[in-house]
Design a protein around this motif. Sequence first.
Motif, short mmCIF file in Angstrom:
data_model
loop_
_atom_site.label_atom_id
_atom_site.label_comp_id
_atom_site.label_asym_id
_atom_site.label_seq_id
_atom_site.Cartn_x
_atom_site.Cartn_y
_atom_site.Cartn_z
N UNK B 366 -52.63 34.00 46.28
CA UNK B 366 -51.58 33.30 46.71
C UNK B 366 -50.68 32.64 45.48
N UNK B 367 -51.07 33.34 44.37
CA UNK B 367 -50.34 32.86 43.01
C UNK B 367 -49.08 33.44 42.69
N UNK B 368 -48.33 33.09 41.60
CA UNK B 368 -47.17 33.60 41.22
C UNK B 368 -46.79 34.09 40.18
N UNK B 369 -47.93 34.02 39.02
CA UNK B 369 -47.64 34.11 37.69
C UNK B 369 -48.52 35.00 36.79
N UNK B 370 -48.43 35.75 36.14
CA UNK B 370 -48.96 36.40 35.29
C UNK B 370 -48.95 35.94 33.73
N UNK B 371 -49.97 35.84 32.88
CA UNK B 371 -49.54 35.42 31.48
C UNK B 371 -49.80 36.63 30.72
N UNK B 372 -49.15 37.01 29.76
CA UNK B 372 -49.19 38.21 29.10
C UNK B 372 -49.72 38.01 27.49
N UNK B 373 -50.61 38.46 26.99
CA UNK B 373 -51.00 38.03 25.58
C UNK B 373 -51.25 39.43 24.62
N UNK B 374 -50.73 39.39 23.48
CA UNK B 374 -50.96 40.52 22.63
C UNK B 374 -51.91 39.98 21.47
N UNK B 375 -53.19 40.87 21.19
CA UNK B 375 -54.24 40.30 20.08
C UNK B 375 -54.40 41.58 19.40
N UNK B 376 -55.24 41.19 18.15
CA UNK B 376 -55.51 42.20 17.49
C UNK B 376 -54.48 42.53 16.19
N UNK B 377 -54.67 43.49 15.34
CA UNK B 377 -53.67 43.64 14.41
C UNK B 377 -52.24 43.99 14.76
N UNK B 378 -52.03 44.45 15.97
CA UNK B 378 -50.83 45.00 16.58
C UNK B 378 -50.13 44.21 17.14
#
Lengths: 139, 453
Positions: B366-378
Amino acid sequence: MPAVKAKPGRPKKSAAPKRAAPRASLADALGQAAWAEADSALAEALALCDEAISGATDVDQAALLDLLSQSLARAARKRGFTRLGALGAKEAFDRKRHDFTNPPKRTPKTVRIVARGVARAGETLVKTRVGPVRRTGKK
Amino acid sequence: MSAWTLCVDFGTAYSKAAAAPRNAWSRFDPASVRPLMIGGVQETGNAFLLESAVFVDDDRILFGRAAMARAEEAGRKRMALRSFKTLLSVSDLDRALNTSAPASVDPHRIFQMRDLIVLYLAYLLSAVDAAAAYDPMVRDATSIERRYAAPAWRSGDSAGMHQSIVRLFGEAETLRHAVGDQILEPEGISIQAVSDLLPKAMAEPAPYEMGLIFEATAAAAYTSIGLPDSGAHLIVVDMGAGTTDIAALARSGARLSELPEARVTLKQAGDFIDSVIANIVLANSRWAKTQAQQTELWRAVQRHMRDIKEAVFEEGRATLRHEGKVISVQMRDIERDRDFKEFMKGLASAYQFGLEVLRDDVMARGRTEIQAIAVGGGAAAPFIRELIKKTKARGNTRVTARPATPDWAHAREFRGNLAPVFPQLAISIGGALAPEQMLAAQGGINPRADAQT
């Protein structure tokens, strides 16, 4: 999870970090670390400056300027500088954010960015430099 | 606050460590995050980075920056052992550890990879201890819980691998106490001393307790800490040197679990981008006609690759000078490369797949959001930033791209000095901040107790 007991007492002198001032705060130590990364880029920029000024080099001025700009940008990134605006972009004039390269007699509503401003940690170090928006000739 | 958590991240090139109060997750205060000056035992450079390197010299073993400097002097046939992370994350760890070190690393042919790793860990533990004792907040800790960050094990046997790694730490702990602070000196320790002490350390590892945190989880921890009711679902794109991993994580309270069906590992990552760039430079350098000229140019590009990539990613182009010639490489050259386009296609499809798996979980809860994260050298690469910013999930699920450096790293206390170095220290910081429920494995070894039972 059972925790490992920290050992009491201070470390032997030889094991202590060798370079930080004894009472340096974490923020200062982090700043020094950023400088350590920026130092070589600044040194390279100085050498490139000499080459450009002396003219005694096989590399042409435009390429030297590219290399110089790259070194300075690298030093700035390592120190956490950010650029404000985009070169050539038009913006509504804002006295707090903009400086004219050549102040006009009448302040225009819209200006064009001539040189990006520079900020660090939310503080503007150099305002964005702007000039008039040149009209394109209409026939 | 006297109970602390300390996390070590052995990056491919540098090791890092950070500490945080054990209750940081529930009572977060950015000022209590303590990156440790483990590189402070070296004479120069960034005090928060410790070079991950061991060099076997004629009669001594050198560590860290001294190892790298000596390897450079010694010429092309000799090298320092690096990339401990890569070695420790292979699926057949025992076999990798029992392999003899190559002659380029150990000309005496007396050490196995395991020996050199234990030696490096002994050096690292000594550096961490010195740095923790130097920090005015961490040194007063009454107890310190230790962790290490690692990529997700390919074999999936986290607990089994963890036990083997903790044993290496236990052996390193015994060794470093036997060797003393000499291990932190630039001249390192004698091979004779190692030959005497290492077998004893391996036979009698010290009792050691550690937790394992996956890098994607550590990234999720530093990204979502302090955000009210957010970060319930996270997708992490981790582009390291050897692989690009996509992981989907769902948080419930302090517990963070991975949705294993969403995990995708691509074999193209930073090293692949390096070779695309090097090939572009070669193609743009028609003057380099002979094999020798091309080899020399290739080496020069590899030497400066970190700076070249940084400039291309941030400014859209990089300029390189080599033997009086100036060569440029632009981001659009990379984007036009056929192999790169293929990689991007694969990455986009893997990311979309991960997002859809996560979306199903979002809907179910019943949620509505996704958080997107980029990590590492890229994380700094524009194509990765675009990917997480522009890719949408189906339906009403909102995808919010989080910055590579979280807002709290800009807190006033740091006076702008944490943010520039945050990407390098991020995993160790996230590993220290994460609550215990986020650990992939925990436990330790206690050979003395085992012997009594």
